[in-house]
Design a protein around this motif. Structure first.
Motif, PDB file in Angstrom:
ATOM      1  N   SER A  60      18.525  29.568   0.740  1.00 49.75           N
ATOM      2  CA  SER A  60      18.833  29.520  -0.690  1.00 49.75           C
ATOM      3  C   SER A  60      20.060  30.373  -1.016  1.00 49.75           C
ATOM      4  CB  SER A  60      17.621  29.910  -1.534  1.00 49.75           C
ATOM      5  OG  SER A  60      17.381  31.287  -1.429  1.00 49.75           O
ATOM      6  N   GLY A  67      26.645  26.552  -9.658  1.00 50.37           N
ATOM      7  CA  GLY A  67      26.742  25.429 -10.597  1.00 50.37           C
ATOM      8  C   GLY A  67      27.319  25.914 -11.918  1.00 50.37           C
ATOM      9  N   GLU A  70      25.416  28.846 -13.617  1.00 52.51           N
ATOM     10  CA  GLU A  70      25.614  30.119 -12.934  1.00 52.51           C
ATOM     11  C   GLU A  70      27.023  30.664 -13.199  1.00 52.51           C
ATOM     12  OE1 GLU A  70      24.263  29.950  -8.932  1.00 52.51           O
ATOM     13  OE2 GLU A  70      25.126  31.907  -8.430  1.00 52.51           O
ATOM     14  N   ALA A  88      18.564  29.034 -11.475  1.00 54.76           N
ATOM     15  CA  ALA A  88      17.593  28.223 -10.745  1.00 54.76           C
ATOM     16  C   ALA A  88      16.320  27.983 -11.550  1.00 54.76           C
ATOM     17  CB  ALA A  88      17.248  28.894  -9.423  1.00 54.76           C
ATOM     18  N   THR A  89      16.291  28.437 -12.800  1.00 56.00           N
ATOM     19  CA  THR A  89      15.110  28.210 -13.638  1.00 56.00           C
ATOM     20  C   THR A  89      14.813  26.716 -13.716  1.00 56.00           C
ATOM     21  OG1 THR A  89      15.705  30.122 -14.954  1.00 56.00           O
ATOM     22  CG2 THR A  89      14.129  28.591 -15.928  1.00 56.00           C
ATOM     23  N   PRO A  90      13.595  26.317 -13.310  1.00 56.92           N
ATOM     24  CA  PRO A  90      13.302  24.874 -13.308  1.00 56.92           C
ATOM     25  C   PRO A  90      13.611  24.209 -14.647  1.00 56.92           C
ATOM     26  CG  PRO A  90      11.538  26.082 -12.235  1.00 56.92           C
ATOM     27  CD  PRO A  90      12.478  27.114 -12.803  1.00 56.92           C
ATOM     28  N   ARG A  93      17.258  22.942 -15.392  1.00 54.25           N
ATOM     29  CA  ARG A  93      17.933  21.931 -14.589  1.00 54.25           C
ATOM     30  C   ARG A  93      18.312  20.745 -15.450  1.00 54.25           C
ATOM     31  NH1 ARG A  93      13.611  21.635 -10.293  1.00 54.25           N
ATOM     32  NH2 ARG A  93      13.724  23.744  -9.454  1.00 54.25           N
ATOM     33  N   LEU A  94      19.367  20.051 -15.010  1.00 54.20           N
ATOM     34  CA  LEU A  94      19.863  18.918 -15.799  1.00 54.20           C
ATOM     35  C   LEU A  94      18.761  17.871 -16.006  1.00 54.20           C
ATOM     36  CD1 LEU A  94      22.308  17.838 -17.218  1.00 54.20           C
ATOM     37  CD2 LEU A  94      22.908  16.591 -15.135  1.00 54.20           C
ATOM     38  N   SER A  95      17.999  17.564 -14.929  1.00 57.69           N
ATOM     39  CA  SER A  95      16.970  16.526 -15.050  1.00 57.69           C
ATOM     40  C   SER A  95      15.934  16.920 -16.106  1.00 57.69           C
ATOM     41  CB  SER A  95      16.276  16.300 -13.704  1.00 57.69           C
ATOM     42  OG  SER A  95      15.804  17.523 -13.199  1.00 57.69           O
ATOM     43  N   TRP A  96      15.594  18.203 -16.130  1.00 56.44           N
ATOM     44  CA  TRP A  96      14.616  18.693 -17.113  1.00 56.44           C
ATOM     45  C   TRP A  96      15.188  18.564 -18.524  1.00 56.44           C
ATOM     46  CZ3 TRP A  96       9.654  20.821 -16.658  1.00 56.44           C
ATOM     47  CH2 TRP A  96       9.153  21.402 -17.826  1.00 56.44           C
ATOM     48  N   ASP A 140       9.198  27.016  -8.151  1.00 55.37           N
ATOM     49  CA  ASP A 140      10.481  27.686  -8.257  1.00 55.37           C
ATOM     50  C   ASP A 140      11.130  27.850  -6.884  1.00 55.37           C
ATOM     51  OD1 ASP A 140      12.519  29.415  -8.583  1.00 55.37           O
ATOM     52  OD2 ASP A 140      11.386  30.883  -9.726  1.00 55.37           O
ATOM     53  N   ARG A 160      14.295  34.324 -18.189  1.00 55.68           N
ATOM     54  CA  ARG A 160      14.292  32.873 -18.047  1.00 55.68           C
ATOM     55  C   ARG A 160      13.824  32.197 -19.314  1.00 55.68           C
ATOM     56  NH1 ARG A 160      12.272  31.271 -12.057  1.00 55.68           N
ATOM     57  NH2 ARG A 160      14.338  31.478 -11.166  1.00 55.68           N
TER      58      ARG A 160
END
Ligand SMILES: [Zn+2]
Length: 265
Positions: A60, A67, A70, A88-90, A93-96, A140, A160
């Motif tokens: 990791s 990104g 970050e 890295a917070t779920p 994320r873009l998908s979320w 996570d 977060r």
């Protein structure tokens, strides 16, 4: 100075990666403050598990160029390890975020066709979903890193969640423009979403993030069903503001306690 020490069984569980949630945070707080328990921990470490842990951590750390989230955090002078853990917070994320945006668009549409309260009641539940997945093994990707990085798990959870609430607030604000009444009433979701998030964070150290978020979500749904529109009147909003202030004060006190435990050495 503490005059109690961790049980062998706790150290064994911690070394084997078998602890999660509140027991994990409490063992970790003690380890941060107690050199003698850290020394004892070494004798419980399973060499194979340690190797696997480091291998995953290596992967990791070597991972990808930072990104956009970050890089933005680094620009804002957030320390680099904190920036990576936050990015890295779920729930960031873009998908979320895309899923949240679609849910909001759908809810706003239903609100237009039926009743604006649908939107005001549903929007505060979204940051709760983010809280539920904001920390823990299995969800996570940086969980191992969070355990060895020089930052408290509870503090990381707070950071977060602040980031998740900000992202959700921006999306909700956009979606509420689509409501039939785009006046101040359309912002009625904002205070409840703060209140629910802070309440879930208060419960998280005792019950874990998932149970805390579900409990608060069910409570909110019952409250909206019982009081209907009253929550979104001026008086209802004032009451909610008061609840936010109280819960935030409690949370600040709890965060301070976690810090003190860490400084005990
Ligand atoms: Zn100790």
């Amino acid at each position: 100075m503490s005059d109690w020490h961790l049980q062998d069984s706790d150290l064994h569980g911690y070394a084997g990666g078998g602890l999660a949630g509140p027991p994990l945070w409490s063992v970790e707080s003690h380890l941060g403050a107690c050199a003698s328990c850290r020394d004892r921990l070494a004798s419980f470490a399973d060499p194979e598990a340690v190797d696997t842990g480091w291998a995953r951590l290596d992967a990791s750390l070597d991972a990808p160029v930072p990104g956009p989230v970050e890089r933005l955090l680094l620009l804002l002078r957030v320390p680099d390890h904190t920036a990576r853990l936050l990015a890295a917070t779920p729930a960031l994320r873009l998908s979320w975020l895309v899923a949240i945006a679609l849910t909001l668009a759908m809810t706003a549409t239903i609100a237009r066709l039926a009743d604006p309260i649908v939107f005001l009641a549903a929007a505060p539940l979204l940051p709760l979903l983010g809280v539920a997945v904001s920390f823990g093994p299995g969800i996570d990707p940086t969980y191992e890193m969070a355990l060895v990085a020089p930052i408290q798990s509870f503090r990381l959870l707070l950071l977060r969640c602040a980031a998740v609430v900000s992202a959700n607030t921006a999306l909700c604000a956009l979606a509420s423009l689509a409501l039939p009444d785009a006046g101040p009433g359309a912002a009625g979701w904002f205070l409840p979403s703060l209140a629910l998030t802070v309440l879930a964070l208060l419960l998280a150290p005792r019950f874990g993030t998932v149970t805390a978020a579900v409990t608060v979500g069910v409570g909110w749904t019952a409250l909206v069903a019982g009081l209907a529109g009253a929550l979104f009147t001026a008086a209802g909003q004032a009451g909610t503001a008061l609840a936010v202030a109280l819960a935030a004060a409690l949370l600040a006190r709890r965060a301070a306690t976690f810090d003190t435990t860490r400084r005990l050495r």
